[in-house]
Design a protein around this motif. Sequence first.
Motif, PDB file in Angstrom:
ATOM      1  N   GLN A 200       6.965 -35.306   3.177  1.00  0.00           N
ATOM      2  CA  GLN A 200       7.389 -33.990   2.701  1.00  0.00           C
ATOM      3  C   GLN A 200       6.243 -33.217   2.060  1.00  0.00           C
ATOM      4  O   GLN A 200       5.275 -33.808   1.571  1.00  0.00           O
ATOM      5  N   ASP A 226      12.936 -38.727   6.003  1.00  0.00           N
ATOM      6  CA  ASP A 226      13.137 -37.330   5.616  1.00  0.00           C
ATOM      7  C   ASP A 226      11.826 -36.582   5.791  1.00  0.00           C
ATOM      8  O   ASP A 226      10.844 -36.864   5.106  1.00  0.00           O
ATOM      9  N   SER A 228      11.529 -33.170   5.460  1.00  0.00           N
ATOM     10  CA  SER A 228      11.868 -31.829   4.983  1.00  0.00           C
ATOM     11  C   SER A 228      10.703 -31.155   4.269  1.00  0.00           C
ATOM     12  O   SER A 228       9.728 -31.794   3.883  1.00  0.00           O
ATOM     13  N   TYR A 229      10.841 -29.842   4.113  1.00  0.00           N
ATOM     14  CA  TYR A 229       9.963 -29.012   3.295  1.00  0.00           C
ATOM     15  C   TYR A 229       8.489 -29.017   3.713  1.00  0.00           C
ATOM     16  O   TYR A 229       7.600 -29.077   2.855  1.00  0.00           O
ATOM     17  N   GLY A 235       8.619 -29.851  10.688  1.00  0.00           N
ATOM     18  CA  GLY A 235       9.010 -31.130  10.106  1.00  0.00           C
ATOM     19  C   GLY A 235       8.446 -32.291  10.896  1.00  0.00           C
ATOM     20  O   GLY A 235       7.834 -33.205  10.345  1.00  0.00           O
ATOM     21  N   THR A 250      16.270 -36.602   8.692  1.00  0.00           N
ATOM     22  CA  THR A 250      16.593 -35.299   8.103  1.00  0.00           C
ATOM     23  C   THR A 250      15.379 -34.387   8.108  1.00  0.00           C
ATOM     24  O   THR A 250      14.262 -34.817   7.803  1.00  0.00           O
ATOM     25  N   ILE A 251      15.626 -33.127   8.456  1.00  0.00           N
ATOM     26  CA  ILE A 251      14.630 -32.064   8.271  1.00  0.00           C
ATOM     27  C   ILE A 251      15.352 -30.859   7.683  1.00  0.00           C
ATOM     28  O   ILE A 251      16.327 -30.369   8.265  1.00  0.00           O
ATOM     29  N   LYS A 252      14.869 -30.389   6.556  1.00  0.00           N
ATOM     30  CA  LYS A 252      15.446 -29.212   5.906  1.00  0.00           C
ATOM     31  C   LYS A 252      14.345 -28.207   5.554  1.00  0.00           C
ATOM     32  O   LYS A 252      13.219 -28.586   5.242  1.00  0.00           O
ATOM     33  N   ASP A 253      14.717 -26.936   5.606  1.00  0.00           N
ATOM     34  CA  ASP A 253      13.941 -25.841   5.017  1.00  0.00           C
ATOM     35  C   ASP A 253      12.496 -25.792   5.510  1.00  0.00           C
ATOM     36  O   ASP A 253      11.554 -26.142   4.785  1.00  0.00           O
ATOM     37  N   THR A 254      12.336 -25.327   6.732  1.00  0.00           N
ATOM     38  CA  THR A 254      11.000 -25.101   7.283  1.00  0.00           C
ATOM     39  C   THR A 254      10.766 -23.604   7.447  1.00  0.00           C
ATOM     40  O   THR A 254      11.706 -22.834   7.652  1.00  0.00           O
ATOM     41  N   GLY A 258      11.938 -26.771  13.184  1.00  0.00           N
ATOM     42  CA  GLY A 258      12.177 -28.096  12.611  1.00  0.00           C
ATOM     43  C   GLY A 258      11.493 -29.185  13.410  1.00  0.00           C
ATOM     44  O   GLY A 258      10.657 -29.922  12.908  1.00  0.00           O
ATOM     45  N   CYS A 279      15.975 -24.022   8.971  1.00  0.00           N
ATOM     46  CA  CYS A 279      14.719 -23.699   9.665  1.00  0.00           C
ATOM     47  C   CYS A 279      14.644 -22.190   9.892  1.00  0.00           C
ATOM     48  O   CYS A 279      15.583 -21.586  10.424  1.00  0.00           O
TER      49      CYS A 279
END
Length: 379
Positions: A200, A226, A228-229, A235, A250-254, A258, A279
């Motif tokens: 991350q 993970d 993410s970010y 990601g 998990t991949i969040k908030d790119t 993603g 994303c």
Amino acid sequence: MIKKSTYLFLSTLFFISSFITAQQYSYTKVIVEPEVYSIMSDKWNDDFKHVEYPKQWLHNIITIKPGESIQNGIDKIHESGGGVVFLKEGTHVLEHTLTLKGMITLVGEGRDKTIILQGPNMNSTGFNIEDEPQVTDLVIKDLTLKGTRQGKANGILIRGKNESRHTRIMLQNIDVTDWSAQGVHMKRTNNIIMDNCNFQYNGSGGGLYHNVYFLYNKYIFQSDCDMSYPVKGKGNKYTSSEYVLAQRCTIKDTKTNGIQADHEEAGYIFFHKYHISGCARVALWFPCEDYYNKFEYTESPKYAPQHVILNRCEIVNNRWGAMWRAVNNSYIIKSVFDNKNIDLGLLKCDVTLENSSFKKGNEVYTDVKQWPKDVEILW
């Protein structure tokens, strides 16, 4: 003279102590969910090739305290035929890149206890393996590799070559964070296992740097990771990667995409319970351009991933869900899509949808001229 009963007691204590020590340093084999095997058999027969696990030498141990040389420990263990480099609790500051070698288990006391930190005067990669000599059987576990976002430095950089690829590399229970280039970048390396890891906040140096970047790799298994970010990039990027299984990742908030999967040799990719959300561009970006001539649009299945399965995935709250071109022999099963614009956009693809929901809706394109103008070809 020691009595026989005392001798047996001491021998038992030694055996138990040795067993506990070995367990502390050994990796835990990852269980693949049975549903994955069932679907693979149904859709791919026996075509998918699973990873090989690394070997370990657990009774040859060097202990390194903060301030002592990790590189010396790696060199000595490797030269002695393999073993464990045990990093004690505390912060180990890197002044120079560590060169990793084969037949090594590099293990800490826990990712919240053993921290390997990019030093204030270090602008280069944290852990490095060049294209030769070939490295086999490397395990890194129970530690954090933390950058400071300075320079253009990778956390872990492994570069193999086709005629002697590095193989059997495992990362378990580690964090790789805050490196300015890739968090982890592996090229021409086979049999890669990542389990229970966080990659991350990497990629502050530019949009071409990602949390995880695979390039020309075969046999990849990711479980409970993970990604993410990422600061500016993606990601996870799977370029020319074949036989990939990723479960519960998990991949969040790119700020961009993603996942990107692309180019020749990309195929047999199975995503099980993958969650991708937040994303700014596309959650699952599968283009079809020649990686080495990407400014000339080719629309060739040769350069797009083939044989892809998404099972029980959750692709939600992204600007676009999945935008795929020339992806064939693929399935989306029991998955949920609910995104801001298109859930699924397919250009000249053969993708079967089974028991999945698409809240926003899908589009099927027969000509690249129909491709949405706000989804750029070269993303």
